[in-house]
Motif scaffolding. Structure first.
Motif, short mmCIF file in Angstrom:
data_model
loop_
_atom_site.label_atom_id
_atom_site.label_comp_id
_atom_site.label_asym_id
_atom_site.label_seq_id
_atom_site.Cartn_x
_atom_site.Cartn_y
_atom_site.Cartn_z
N PHE A 83 0.82 -1.20 0.00
CA PHE A 83 0.00 0.00 0.00
C PHE A 83 0.86 1.26 0.00
CE2 PHE A 83 -2.62 -3.31 1.92
CZ PHE A 83 -3.77 -3.21 1.16
N SER A 84 2.06 1.16 -0.55
CA SER A 84 2.95 2.31 -0.63
C SER A 84 3.88 2.11 -1.82
CB SER A 84 3.77 2.46 0.66
OG SER A 84 4.74 3.46 0.53
N SER A 85 4.32 3.21 -2.39
CA SER A 85 5.24 3.13 -3.52
C SER A 85 6.68 3.05 -3.07
CB SER A 85 5.05 4.36 -4.43
OG SER A 85 5.30 5.55 -3.68
N GLU A 86 6.92 3.09 -1.77
CA GLU A 86 8.27 3.07 -1.24
C GLU A 86 8.80 1.63 -1.15
OE1 GLU A 86 8.87 6.71 1.72
OE2 GLU A 86 7.31 5.32 2.39
N LYS A 87 10.13 1.54 -1.13
CA LYS A 87 10.81 0.25 -1.05
C LYS A 87 11.66 0.20 0.20
CE LYS A 87 11.15 -0.30 -6.09
NZ LYS A 87 12.07 -0.52 -7.24
N CYS A 88 11.83 -1.02 0.70
CA CYS A 88 12.70 -1.22 1.84
C CYS A 88 13.29 -2.62 1.78
CB CYS A 88 11.96 -1.02 3.16
SG CYS A 88 10.69 -2.25 3.49
N VAL A 89 14.29 -2.87 2.59
CA VAL A 89 14.95 -4.17 2.64
C VAL A 89 14.37 -4.96 3.80
CG1 VAL A 89 17.14 -5.38 2.87
CG2 VAL A 89 17.04 -3.19 1.67
N VAL A 90 14.01 -6.22 3.54
CA VAL A 90 13.49 -7.10 4.58
C VAL A 90 14.41 -8.30 4.70
CG1 VAL A 90 11.10 -6.37 4.22
CG2 VAL A 90 11.99 -8.35 2.96
N LEU A 142 5.11 -7.30 6.64
CA LEU A 142 4.11 -8.31 6.98
C LEU A 142 2.75 -7.68 7.25
CD1 LEU A 142 6.21 -10.64 9.32
CD2 LEU A 142 5.50 -11.09 6.98
N SER A 143 2.72 -6.52 7.91
CA SER A 143 1.44 -5.88 8.21
C SER A 143 0.71 -5.49 6.93
CB SER A 143 1.66 -4.66 9.10
OG SER A 143 2.38 -3.66 8.42
N GLN A 144 1.44 -4.94 5.96
CA GLN A 144 0.77 -4.54 4.72
C GLN A 144 0.39 -5.75 3.88
OE1 GLN A 144 1.88 -1.24 2.49
NE2 GLN A 144 2.47 0.04 4.24
N GLU A 145 1.23 -6.78 3.89
CA GLU A 145 0.87 -8.01 3.17
C GLU A 145 -0.36 -8.65 3.78
OE1 GLU A 145 2.20 -9.63 0.43
OE2 GLU A 145 3.30 -7.78 0.08
#
Length: 755
Positions: free
Chosen positions: A448-455, A524-527
């Motif tokens: 739900f965001s266009s931003e990226k991050c490392v998991v 995980l919350s957005q997924e």
């Protein structure tokens, strides 16, 4: 006579019609007395007339009463005379003595008769015990068992007479008889068990079960197996007698048959007269062309062959005996079939559940055959263990998959590595983040965001496992689908339960692991929020009504925020300790104090640069900017507060402070420039006075004279830097000594329209 019983109404005797509650006058009282006298005379006259008219009746009544009194006196005199007569004669004492003697004799006779009857019973019981002993010696074990059963009821023995003794109020001889009964019972039980052990044996060398029909032991010739079983049944020890045989059969016959390591073969040895003295069940080693795979049809057929052999040659088609043997064997046998066969053929794939129906049919037919043989109860559903397991294959399949999925998720989390290779952490903030995203394999885009991050690899693999499980829910029957749905939820909850415990020590320091946990929780919350939209329309209807995922998302969001805030607090704590070493930036014109303040500034810059190196490549850009801004605000607010607390600084002290601030800017220039660019785009507002070091170089303010600072405020230049009038006033008081010019400038700033 009615005049005697009627009540007198005083109001009727008065001539006045006044209220009864009103007081009477003197004339009324005299009139009342007169009339009462007249009424009394009339009553007396009436009574006298009545007595005169009934004179005869009253006379007869009084005469009768006189006669009764007279007769009572005569009767009393007669009784007194009789008593005197009795007391004067000794015959009364003799009669009483004779009566007492008669009663005593009769009691003694009754007691002797009861004793004789009791002795007769004891002799009869002792005789029967002797008969039982003789029957046992002569091989009449059925008659001996029947005799013991009768004696048990007669003696009131409970159970099998173990530790039986006479009870309170019971003759001691009964305890002796009970002990004799217990001895006889133990003897017949031992005798029958020895015969059973001799009759049914398993030859491990020949791998065969032998059942003999006639035995000779202890001087008893030709005792038949059927007779032994009947005697055990009569004595109530059939369960005990068959228990050892059931254990032997389970160990040496049923276990190899269930595992298909051997197959049964029945061999009859028949005499010329047509009698079968011995039956043999041989266990022939089987060769399984398919390795260890168990063929259900062959296995069930072999087990039925064994059970039919027992029914025919051991239990002689006796339903109650067969039922007893089944109770001793079925529980272990059914568990073996489930563990060695049914549980192993439970499908691993939902599409293969239909193929299991053939095994289910074979299982139901197998239990039906056992019911016909009376091996299991036809009416007790508790014995239908195999068919119930087969009917619930969907649940077993789901449970098996659930264990596999959760075990895989747990191992995945426990073995995960929350550290990235050093070459993937780019220290230069000017590196293109798109290129960095391509270099790091676990770079994800939030749903739900266009931003990226490392998991972490664990979070990514866990989410892939959850997606695969929910796809299986869409393709599975309702029962299986519901179990898979709960499995998917439990797999997600495992992250919340395992990771904080596993990385507890890492969370107490500033490192990559804490940042990755924060990113994992956001991911995980957005997924989780998207799972319902992606899969719920395709769930079975019963699962669709229960499926809920949205309740898990806030838990991970909260966990992400807690981890991030914990990291921020650790950074702020380290920065506070570093700034505390500057001793309030006092007396910086002194060499020792300046060196201490410079070391403090170097530590602050080092901590912020370290945090920048760890956070900037991993966090979401918005989260990084917000968190770093919070840290910088805290740092510059603290430094500005310390400087503003200084009063009437010397010129040399001001120059040294200017050097320290320039030094801090030099260390943080690469970090501040991107944040300033973001702020100029209007993405973040910093209303605190400390941010003047970002919008208006603190060193420049230190170089400016008082009038120029005042002019800069009146022109709005400082206000554009989000400075307030009170902050500018505090700065002037700290830098410039008290003078008419300072008072004038402070007055102009205070009364300016710019706020």
């Amino acid at each position: 006579m009615d005049v005697l019983f009627n009540t007198i109404n005083v109001q009727d005797l008065l001539s006045s019609t006044e209220s009864p509650s009103s007081p009477l006058s003197a004339p009324d009282l005299r009139l009342l007395i007169s009339r009462l006298d007249a009424h009394s005379l009339r009553i007396k006259s009436t009574v006298q007339s009545y007595l005169l008219s009934h004179h005869a009746e009253f006379a007869a009544l009084f005469s009768q009463c006189s006669d009764v009194v007279s007769r009572s006196e005569h009767l009393s005199d007669d009784v007194v005379a009789l008593l005197n007569l009795i007391s004067d004669q000794p015959i009364e004492a003799d009669v009483g003595r004779i009566v007492r003697e008669v009663v005593e004799k009769r009691r003694e006779a009754r007691e002797k008769r009861e004793i004789l009857e009791f002795l007769e019973v004891l002799l009869e019981l002792d005789r029967k015990l002797g008969v039982v002993r003789d029957d046992m010696k002569s091989g009449r074990v059925v008659e001996a068992a029947e005799g013991l059963r009768e004696l048990k009821e007669a003696l009131g023995v409970k159970g099998n007479g173990d530790a039986e003794a006479s009870v309170e109020g019971e003759p001691e001889v009964y305890g002796i008889l009970k002990k004799q009964w217990t001895d006889r019972f133990g003897e017949i039980q031992e005798l029958l068990l020895r015969f059973m052990e001799n009759a049914v044996q398993f030859d491990q060398g020949g791998n065969a079960l032998h059942i003999k029909y006639q035995m000779t032991m202890n001087g008893i010739d030709g005792l038949e197996l059927h007779t032994i079983l009947k005697a055990m049944d009569v004595a109530g020890i059939l369960d005990y007698g068959l228990a050892k045989i059931a254990d032997m059969l389970t160990k040496y016959v049923l276990t190899p048959v269930v595992s298909r390591s051997a197959a049964p073969f029945i061999e009859d040895i028949i005499q010329d007269l047509g009698h079968v003295p011995e039956a043999v069940l041989k266990m022939v080693p089987s060769v399984d062309p398919e390795g260890n795979k168990v063929d259900g049809e062959v296995m069930y057929s072999n087990i039925l062959q064994v059970i039919e052999f027992i029914n025919k040659y051991l239990c002689f088609h006796n339903g109650s005996w067969m039922c007893c043997f089944g109770r001793l064997t079925w529980s272990r046998m059914s568990d073996m079939i489930i563990s060695n066969f049914l549980s192993k053929v439970v499908p691993d794939d939902a599409s293969k559940l239909v193929e299991f129906q053939e095994i289910r049919k074979l299982t139901i037919d197998f239990e039906t055959a056992l019911k016909e043989l009376m091996f299991i109860s036809p009416s007790d559903t508790k014995d239908e263990k195999l068919s119930k397991f087969a009917d619930n294959v969907e649940v077993h399949f789901a449970s098996r998959k659930k264990v596999q999925i959760l075990s895989k998720a747990r191992n995945m989390l426990l073995q995960s590595n929350f550290s990235l290779p050093q070459d993937s952490i780019v220290k230069d903030s000017g590196v293109n983040k798109e290129r960095l995203a391509e270099e790091i394999s676990n770079h994800v885009v939030l749903l739900f965001s266009s931003e990226k991050c490392v998991v972490s690899e664990a979070a990514k693999q866990l989410m892939e496992l959850v997606h695969q499980t929910l796809k299986d829910v869409c393709l599975s029957p309702p029962k299986v689908g519901l179990e898979f749905y709960y499995t998917a939820r439990n797999a997600l909850v495992l992250y919340e339960a395992v990771i904080p415990v596993k990385l507890q020590r890492q969370l107490d320091f500033i490192n990559q692991a804490a940042v990755l946990i924060h990113n994992d929780c956001l991911y995980l919350s957005q997924e989780i929020l998207g799972l319902a939209f992606e899969y719920r329309p395709y769930f079975p209807s019963s699962v669709k009504e229960l499926a809920v995922f949205i309740d898990l998302a806030p838990r991970f969001q909260l966990m992400a925020e807690e981890v991030l805030q914990r990291q921020i607090q650790l950074v702020l704590h380290n920065l506070k300790q570093a700034i505390d070493g500057a001793n309030g930036f006092q007396n910086t014109h002194q060499i020792k104090q300046f060196e201490s303040a410079k070391f403090s500034i170097d530590q602050v810059a080092f901590i912020i640069e370290k945090v920048h190196i760890i956070w900037e490549p991993l966090l979401l850009p918005s989260v990084y900017e917000k968190s770093m801004t919070m840290i910088l605000e805290a740092v510059f607010s603290r430094i500005a507060k310390e400087i503003l607390l200084l009063d009437d600084m010397a010129a040399e002290e001001t120059l040294q402070l200017q050097r320290l601030i320039h030094l801090l800017f030099e260390h943080l220039s690469s970090l501040l420039e991107p944040l300033l660019a973001v702020d100029q785009r209007g993405s973040h507002k910093r209303p605190k006075m400390a941010w003047m070091v970002l919008y208006y170089p603190f060193g420049k303010l230190l170089d400016m004279p008082l009038k120029l600072i005042t002019a800069a405020w009146e022109s709005g230049e400082l206000a554009d830097c989000n400075l307030t009038s009170s902050e500018v006033e505090d700065f002037i008081r700290a830098i410039f000594t008290d003078s008419p010019l300072r008072k004038e400038c402070l007055f102009r700033i205070e009364n300016s329209n710019i706020r």
